[in-house]
Design a protein around this motif. Structure first.
Motif, short mmCIF file in Angstrom:
data_model
loop_
_atom_site.label_atom_id
_atom_site.label_comp_id
_atom_site.label_asym_id
_atom_site.label_seq_id
_atom_site.Cartn_x
_atom_site.Cartn_y
_atom_site.Cartn_z
N MET A 48 0.81 -1.22 0.00
CA MET A 48 0.00 0.00 0.00
C MET A 48 0.85 1.27 0.00
N GLN A 49 2.16 1.10 -0.11
CA GLN A 49 3.05 2.26 -0.03
C GLN A 49 3.19 2.94 -1.40
N THR A 50 3.25 4.26 -1.37
CA THR A 50 3.45 5.01 -2.60
C THR A 50 4.90 4.87 -3.05
N THR A 51 5.11 4.22 -4.19
CA THR A 51 6.47 3.93 -4.61
C THR A 51 7.25 5.17 -5.03
N THR A 52 6.55 6.25 -5.34
CA THR A 52 7.26 7.47 -5.73
C THR A 52 7.99 8.10 -4.56
#
Length: 280
Positions: A48-52
């Motif tokens: 669920m983590q924002t990869t950016t």
């Protein structure tokens, strides 16, 4: 985290340095094939983590592969010094354990019992042929069990007392012949050349020898100067394919990478120390 990222960089640079150093050390080893270290980045993020907003986590060694490119040939004027021009390997077998291996080091010699061996003492394997016509006596798909040790009799017929050996010749297709005192030409065998579906899957043994593995596939045997197999040049040896200039440039680059990662660790340590001192 930056400590561990830079630490992975140090380990990668160390592996690169070791690989290049091995290439440089073997620049004069007959038929040596240079190695190259390949690297990949490490990246991980929660589902669920924002990869950016996630940075990489370092580098890892993916593989160290050998480069089976052709080395230059050097003339020796010795008949049993053989070099392969093109693809393929010589097939040799150790007498101690019947272990078959493959090599491009064609520095062969004759033992006291008249068998042809390489620099490790392994016997050169040949496809058996009719001594008069030179036609192969083993046909179809060949396996290691169909090959025989190459023997160069001092007299012909073998074990006799007359007709002493005058000279030995090796043709481009690997046909090995002996000429005896009375002018008789005897076909002694044809060098068994081996090829593989994946050369990169071969396992190194040292002394420019390789073993076949499941990754390389089973060896395909044949004669030189046909199909997958290159031609054989008698009186020459294949040198290593190491370009010393290219290796020295790569060595400088690997050293700079090592120094840069060491500096990154030093910088991270300085920042950590500063933050700790501010809180205290």
């Amino acid at each position: 985290m930056s400590f561990y990222i830079s630490l992975s960089g140090l380990k990668a640079a160390q592996t690169d340095l070791a690989t290049i150093s091995n290439n440089v050390a073997n620049v004069n080893s007959t038929a040596f094939k240079r190695s190259q270290a390949n690297f990949g980045d490490i990246f991980a993020a929660a589902p669920m983590q924002t990869t950016t907003q996630v940075s990489g986590q370092g580098v890892r060694v993916q593989s160290i592969t050998q480069q089976f490119t052709q080395g230059t040939t050097q003339g020796t004027d010795k008949t049993l010094d053989l070099a392969i021009t093109g693809e393929g390997f010589f097939t040799v077998k150790r007498t101690a354990d019947d272990q078959v291996s493959y090599t491009r080091n064609g520095a062969f010699s004759v033992t006291n019992d008249r068998y042809v061996v390489d620099t490790t003492g392994a016997r050169l394997q040949v496809i058996p042929v009719d001594p008069v016509t030179g036609a192969p006596t083993a046909t179809g798909t060949l396996g290691t069990g169909d090959l025989v040790d190459l023997k160069v009799p001092t007299n012909w017929p073998d074990g006799g007392t007359g007709n002493q050996l005058s000279s030995v010749g090796v043709a481009e297709n690997g046909d090995i012949t002996g000429v005896y005192a009375d002018g008789t030409t005897v076909h002694l065998g044809t060098a068994a050349m081996a090829a593989f579906n994946s050369q990169d899957g071969l396992r190194q043994r040292g002394d420019a020898h390789w073993y076949s593995t499941a990754a390389s596939g089973d060896p395909m045997f044949g004669t030189a100067n046909s199909g997958l197999f290159g031609s054989i040049q008698s009186g020459t040896l294949e040198r290593s394919n190491v370009d010393i200039t290219e290796e020295l440039v790569s060595l400088i680059s690997a050293q700079r990478n090592f120094q840069a990662n060491a500096k990154a660790i030093e910088a991270a340590n300085t920042l950590s120390t500063t933050i700790v001192n501010m809180r205290s």
